[in-house]
Design an enzyme around this catalytic site. Sequence first.
Site: not given
Length: 331
Positions: A114, A195, A198
């Site tokens: 991140k 994956k 969101k």
Amino acid sequence: MTGVARVFSGIQPSGGMHLGNLLGALRNWVAYQHEHDAVYCVVDLHALTTAPDPDELRDNTLAAAAMLLSVGIDPDRSTLFVQSSVSEHAELAWMMECTVGFGELRRMTQFKDKSDRSEFVSAGLFTYPALQASDILLYDTDLVPVGDDQRQHIELCRDIAERFNRRYGDTFTVPAHVIPTAGARVMDLQNPADKMSKSLESAGTVGVLEESESVTRKFKRAVTDSENEVRYDPGTKPGVSNLLGILASATGRTPESVADDYAQYGPLKADTADAVNELLSPIRERYAELSSDPGEIARVLATGADKARTVAAATLERARTNAGLIPRSPA
């Protein structure tokens, strides 16, 4: 704890939830509440590490709570609350920051990933695992159901608890992580190497509240491969295996047994879309009902915060006493 294990898990209020959240985590949360003493939290303090818009954070927090209720979290069986409503989380987090090592935090994979993608890296993002440890340890948690990407954080939480206990005496329950198998990793329909995210802007992400026609289109366009054999083989057939895993999770079967029913990709895509829409339909309806009554959501969260605070306050006081902090003055 006597007899029944306590389970804790939290979810960030970072926007619309997707199929991966539902199959990989939330359906397991629903099952755990019938087997364990379940504590579930919308972790809005964690969301502050990305400096979200205040109005969006408030809306997303209530939306996340409504989603948890819509998928089947029962406030009469579980403790459901918002993290910032229980101030013990923030206070114990400081004690956890004083227990974890700088080098341990620096080695966290999620922080590296991140921080590499951000121009501004907050200190909160760096110490995120200390607050996460506080979340878990406050409730004498036995089991933490998480995805494989959170395994490192739970291992660090265990290390922190054990170190605190060695320094100050028996204080915290050392939790174990539980990684669900079926549906644990739902991949992007357009890029099955990643994956499902969101970020609902991805054409390969299926939102829990997405209209059924859109869901069907996305599954029809799902990436497979140039072969025509349907078999569960994530290593060499990630797209097909992702579809099989989703259909299996939605119907309570194994991917291998589902694969035996198909000889072509088209019917597999169509049936997976139908099964997903059947799964999502009652959730959409329940969410619409709850969204029309925000006062009920607030009531449920306030009741849950009171229940959570009773446990958290006792744990924090034990940690304060053992660490040598003087008793608070009477109110």
